[in-house]
Design a protein around this motif. Structure first.
Motif, mmCIF file in Angstrom:
data_model
loop_
_atom_site.group_PDB
_atom_site.id
_atom_site.type_symbol
_atom_site.label_atom_id
_atom_site.label_comp_id
_atom_site.label_asym_id
_atom_site.label_seq_id
_atom_site.Cartn_x
_atom_site.Cartn_y
_atom_site.Cartn_z
ATOM 1 N N PRO A 26 -10.158 4.376 -4.324
ATOM 2 C CA PRO A 26 -10.104 5.544 -4.276
ATOM 3 C C PRO A 26 -11.346 6.776 -4.420
ATOM 4 O O PRO A 26 -12.101 6.418 -4.404
ATOM 5 C CB PRO A 26 -9.225 5.112 -5.717
ATOM 6 C CG PRO A 26 -10.293 4.093 -6.861
ATOM 7 C CD PRO A 26 -10.127 3.190 -5.081
ATOM 8 N N GLU A 27 -11.262 7.431 -5.174
ATOM 9 C CA GLU A 27 -12.240 8.505 -5.466
ATOM 10 C C GLU A 27 -12.145 7.809 -6.935
ATOM 11 O O GLU A 27 -12.136 7.397 -7.348
ATOM 12 C CB GLU A 27 -11.614 9.939 -5.640
ATOM 13 C CG GLU A 27 -12.273 11.035 -6.342
ATOM 14 C CD GLU A 27 -11.522 12.444 -6.433
ATOM 15 O OE1 GLU A 27 -10.281 12.139 -5.889
ATOM 16 O OE2 GLU A 27 -11.581 12.835 -6.890
ATOM 17 N N LEU A 65 0.515 -0.818 0.021
ATOM 18 C CA LEU A 65 -0.629 -0.143 -0.279
ATOM 19 C C LEU A 65 0.892 1.120 -0.085
ATOM 20 O O LEU A 65 2.129 1.259 0.598
ATOM 21 C CB LEU A 65 -0.940 -0.183 1.643
ATOM 22 C CG LEU A 65 -2.048 1.201 1.278
ATOM 23 C CD1 LEU A 65 -3.240 1.193 0.979
ATOM 24 C CD2 LEU A 65 -2.407 1.691 2.931
ATOM 25 N N GLU A 66 0.402 1.865 -1.405
ATOM 26 C CA GLU A 66 1.365 3.241 -0.533
ATOM 27 C C GLU A 66 -0.060 4.759 0.056
ATOM 28 O O GLU A 66 -1.458 4.990 -0.848
ATOM 29 C CB GLU A 66 1.465 3.887 -2.360
ATOM 30 C CG GLU A 66 1.814 5.201 -2.127
ATOM 31 C CD GLU A 66 2.997 5.054 -3.825
ATOM 32 O OE1 GLU A 66 4.380 4.663 -3.947
ATOM 33 O OE2 GLU A 66 2.211 6.167 -4.174
ATOM 34 N N ILE A 67 0.542 5.510 0.107
ATOM 35 C CA ILE A 67 -0.369 6.414 0.557
ATOM 36 C C ILE A 67 0.782 7.969 0.203
ATOM 37 O O ILE A 67 1.348 7.719 0.715
ATOM 38 C CB ILE A 67 -0.766 6.617 2.078
ATOM 39 C CG1 ILE A 67 -1.078 5.040 3.178
ATOM 40 C CG2 ILE A 67 -1.798 7.631 2.583
ATOM 41 C CD1 ILE A 67 -2.323 5.489 2.351
ATOM 42 N N ALA A 71 -6.187 13.121 -0.153
ATOM 43 C CA ALA A 71 -4.901 11.934 0.318
ATOM 44 C C ALA A 71 -5.452 11.037 -1.395
ATOM 45 O O ALA A 71 -6.569 10.946 -1.320
ATOM 46 C CB ALA A 71 -5.576 11.540 1.695
ATOM 47 N N LYS A 72 -4.388 10.375 -0.965
ATOM 48 C CA LYS A 72 -4.312 9.100 -1.893
ATOM 49 C C LYS A 72 -4.295 7.778 -1.194
ATOM 50 O O LYS A 72 -3.141 7.549 -0.600
ATOM 51 C CB LYS A 72 -3.781 8.956 -3.656
ATOM 52 C CG LYS A 72 -4.588 10.651 -4.367
ATOM 53 C CD LYS A 72 -3.378 10.169 -5.255
ATOM 54 C CE LYS A 72 -4.160 11.824 -6.525
ATOM 55 N NZ LYS A 72 -3.073 12.037 -7.533
ATOM 56 N N VAL A 91 -11.027 5.247 3.906
ATOM 57 C CA VAL A 91 -9.421 5.361 4.708
ATOM 58 C C VAL A 91 -9.038 7.214 3.619
ATOM 59 O O VAL A 91 -8.391 8.351 4.165
ATOM 60 C CB VAL A 91 -8.155 5.398 3.882
ATOM 61 C CG1 VAL A 91 -6.827 5.753 4.280
ATOM 62 C CG2 VAL A 91 -8.404 3.634 4.763
ATOM 63 N N GLU A 92 -8.902 7.890 2.771
ATOM 64 C CA GLU A 92 -8.786 8.910 1.789
ATOM 65 C C GLU A 92 -9.041 9.844 2.903
ATOM 66 O O GLU A 92 -8.821 11.067 3.434
ATOM 67 C CB GLU A 92 -9.094 8.505 0.364
ATOM 68 C CG GLU A 92 -8.438 8.456 -0.463
ATOM 69 C CD GLU A 92 -8.536 8.176 -1.684
ATOM 70 O OE1 GLU A 92 -7.742 7.353 -2.205
ATOM 71 O OE2 GLU A 92 -9.644 8.659 -2.140
#
Lengths: 292, 469
Positions: free
Chosen positions: B411-412, B17-19, B31-32, B421-422
């Motif tokens: 995601p969006e 996972l990348e934040i 946030a992504k 989470v974003e």
């Protein structure tokens, strides 16, 4: 293959348990002041189930392996640090003597872009790249689990991530410790052997013979049912699972004598067929898993 | 000007996972969440024998494989219209309960507390990404010891699964029609004894430990909040004995409680690396294919929505929807609810043990001759898990999976609605921008599992609507 001087190989292999190996290795470390070797446990294209299985280890336990036998330097699931600090730890370890464990296959599609394990100074690091650079420098490489050993589920047709096994990807000796997941004793026992004695005796596929020397069928707890022609016709029945598609005859592990999770059970004793999860051709060549 | 912070790897989760966040004046303004791992299970499953889906889909996830064996079994039972008897059902839900215990113990001790407890670690050298450790030395030491001690109990939880299911991870015992184990008193007393040992650990250590952390990190009751829209597919909800009841299929949206309507579930691929393609053979059929070069996309995780809303799933959602927890919704509440849920699950498993009888399993031989469709929706460790399948001529035609982490890490979407989470990250105050410890703590409170979350699927027989813009 098995040496002639041994007595019955079944009993021999039961004696050589992971615990015995670990004790010898730890004694060696203590008495000779040998340095503990660093360990990088890379998770790649898989389910991380081998690490979870390793946490199920007992005598030796996971913390014993990771603290007394080796120095855990990098593992995505367990390590303290995150982000750049984590990846730097990986890079620093490359300059030392270390064992590389890879679980999961190597995803090669689009140059590895389907499995990115870090972003370092803005650059995406693929699992493929990490396995390559660590594989070049490691003292020993272990492919733990069937995905790393043979491609496994991750490379199942049509193999959307174009996954290959670690030995196929790396041009060097790789010890295969297959199983889906790999039994914790197979992993800890192999690592203990490496630390105490070096490379264990391997078969032609690079698997330690002490764990993978004999087929499941040859020492199945239900072998007498097979010999007497008592076959289960559905799951849940007490009988030989052969006619339900059991892959014990073509799968080499010590599951029937070692058993799983506190040594309490294994799939055939749970009245279900072995699906050959440690085999070279798992899963495509082992299906259907169940047939009536 | 916003500062961009990228964390990858987000360690102590399952998968990759990348934040990425943008920070303005120490506040996260965008946030992504990116899942960076793809295998394509649904594609692999096409054309395989239907029954193989059980042992096959377990391999999606090493830490929650029992969850997938439950959902796939339920989907196949729905196809065949067969239902296990109550005894077999309790035995397999006991196995699933054991999985909850294994997961929650490992998530709390091995994944969560290293964020808060200095000595809780497997590495021999101390490398960290921050220095915000607040526990007094003695408590830190105590919790660090529990970190190691807990390994015994998470291992024992899997041992219970193995007693009934052959092995764990990737059990063999949960199967269409019920289970494969023939219950006997030796097995029964073994799991009863293990469960009672685990319960002592949970009451004496796990629960006090989470409150110790909460006391010193009380500011984490004020971040990681998000939409507050909660969802569960239900689990342990079909028994007449109330003591074995946990949570019904339900949602809370904008504070309004409602029952779950699974027809309101959709998936959106606007910002994920997938695109719609036309099947050349039968142009009516649309399929989703992976395309890593898709512009603006940033993740392998699609965006599931319920009636258009991004939902939070998991222990806090369940504990809240079932009325077992109501302090609040935040990073720390999520962690506390997970811990308290362990006790709740153990109590239900105790009821199962009381009611399970020593009768043989009830297995049949199964044929999939009809063209049929089935779904298996069940709440699992990390939240709502759904498997949808259609079969024909003894083979799988289509297989779709939406995992809990897809709900939480999405995601969006094409309406500009951020993932759960974003949203929980946006608005967070970052104390030290060089050491943004808050991000990892908030994300981990959702117990992400990216191994599970990334899939590709086609929608031929699917109830899921895919919106492509």
């Amino acid at each position: 293959m098995l040496k002639k001087k041994r007595r019955c190989p079944i009993y021999d292999s039961k004696d050589i348990t992971a615990r015995k190996m670990m004790d010898l290795a730890v004694n060696d470390i203590k008495s000779n002041n040998k340095n503990k070797i660093n360990l990088i446990w890379l998770e790649a294209t898989g389910c991380s189930g081998n690490l979870i299985s390793m946490l199920n280890a007992e005598n030796p336990s996971a913390d014993f392996l990771l603290k007394e036998m080796t120095n855990l330097k990098y593992n995505n699931s367990l390590m303290f640090a995150e982000g750049d600090a984590a990846y730097e730890q990986f890079l620093d370890t490359l300059e030392t003597e270390f064992i590389l464990v890879v679980e999961g296959a190597v995803s090669t599609r689009d140059n590895g872009q389907y499995n990115i394990i870090a972003r370092y100074q803005g650059k995406a690091i693929t699992a493929m790249e990490a396995i390559r650079i660590a594989g070049e420098k490691a003292k020993y490489v272990l492919a733990v689990g069937t995905c790393a050993s043979f491609g496994g589920i991750s490379a199942a047709a049509p193999n959307p991530s174009q996954s290959v096994s670690v030995p196929q990807f790396l041009n060097r000796q790789v010890i295969r410790v297959p199983g889906c997941p790999s039994h914790p004793d197979w992993v800890t026992g192999t690592i203990a052997n490496l630390v105490a004695f070096g490379i264990p005796e391997l078969d032609e596929l690079g698997r330690p013979i002490m764990f993978y020397g004999i087929t499941i069928h040859d020492r199945c707890t239900r072998r007498s049912y097979f010999d007497n022609g008592i076959f289960a016709s559905r799951l849940g029945e007490l009988g030989c699972m052969f006619k339900l598609g059991c892959r014990g005859p073509v799968t080499r592990t010590d599951c029937p004598v070692r058993q799983w999770n506190g040594y309490v059970n294994w799939p055939v004793e749970d009245n279900s067929p072995c699906i050959g999860c440690a085999g070279e051709r798992f899963p495509d060549g082992m299906e259907p898993f169940v047939r009536f | 000007m916003a500062n961009k912070i990228t964390i990858n790897p987000v360690t102590r989760i399952s998968g990759f996972l990348e934040i990425e966040v943008e920070v303005e004046q120490n506040k996260i303004v965008n946030a992504k969440s990116s899942g960076l791992f793809f295998r394509g299970f649904e594609k692999m499953l096409k054309g395989r024998p239907p029954l193989d889906a059980i042992y096959f889909t377990e391999r999606i996830c090493g830490i929650c494989s029992t969850a997938h064996s439950m959902a796939s079994t339920l989907a196949l039972e729905d196809v065949l219209k067969i239902y296990p008897n109550e005894n077999d059902k309790m035995i397999r839900e006991f196995m699933h309960g054991s999985e909850f215990i294994q997961n929650h113990l490992r998530h709390f001790y091995q994944f969560t507390i290293p964020d808060f407890v200095k000595g809780a670690r497997m590495e021999s050298s101390f490398i960290t990404s921050h220095n915000d450790y607040r526990l007094p030395e003695e408590i830190d030491k105590e919790l660090s010891e529990h970190y190691v001690k807990s390994l015994k109990y998470s291992r024992l939880a899997h041992e219970m699964t193995a007693v009934l299911g052959g092995k764990a991870p990737h059990n063999h015992g949960i199967f269409v029609g019920g289970v494969t184990v023939n219950m006997d008193s030796a097995k029964w007393i073994k799991i009863k004894s293990i469960l009672s040992d685990i319960k002592i650990f949970v009451e004496d250590m796990l629960i006090p430990d989470v409150y110790k952390i909460a006391e010193y990190y009380s500011d984490y009751f004020n971040n990681g909040i998000g939409y507050k829209n909660l969802m569960s597919y239900g689990i342990f909800d079909s028994y007449t004995d109330n003591r074995a009841f946990y949570v019904a299929p339900s949602v809370i949206i904008n504070g309004q409680y409602g029952t779950l309507d699974s027809d309101k579930i959709t998936e959106n691929i606007q910002n994920a690396w997938y695109e719609l393609i036309r099947d050349e053979v039968s142009p009516i059929v649309t399929t989703v294919n992976e395309n890593i070069h898709k512009e603006n996309a940033y993740t392998w995780i699609k965006a599931p929505r319920y009636d258009g809303y991004a939902m939070e799933v998991g222990p806090l959602a369940r504990m809240w929807l079932s009325g077992n927890y109501n302090r609040g919704i935040s990073t720390m509440d999520r962690t506390i609810a997970r811990v308290l849920e362990v006790k709740k699950i153990i109590e239900i498993m105790e009821v199962f043990l009381e009611k399970i009888t020593m009768i043989p399993s009830n297995q049949g031989s199964y044929e999939f001759n009809q063209e049929a469709y089935g779904k298996g929706l069940v709440d699992t460790t990390r939240g709502a898990l759904g498997h949808w399948t259609s079969v024909q001529n003894q083979t799988i035609q289509n297989y779709d999976i939406i995992t809990p982490s897809s709900w939480n890490l999405s995601p969006e979407d094409s309406n500009g609605l951020k993932g759960t989470v974003e949203m929980a990250l946006i608005g967070t105050n970052i104390q030290d921008i060089k050491n943004p410890v808050e991000i990892g703590r908030i994300v981990r409170s959702f117990d992400p599992c990216v191994s599970c979350a990334t899939h590709v699927f086609s929608d031929k027989y699917s109830p899921l609507e895919i919106r492509v813009v």
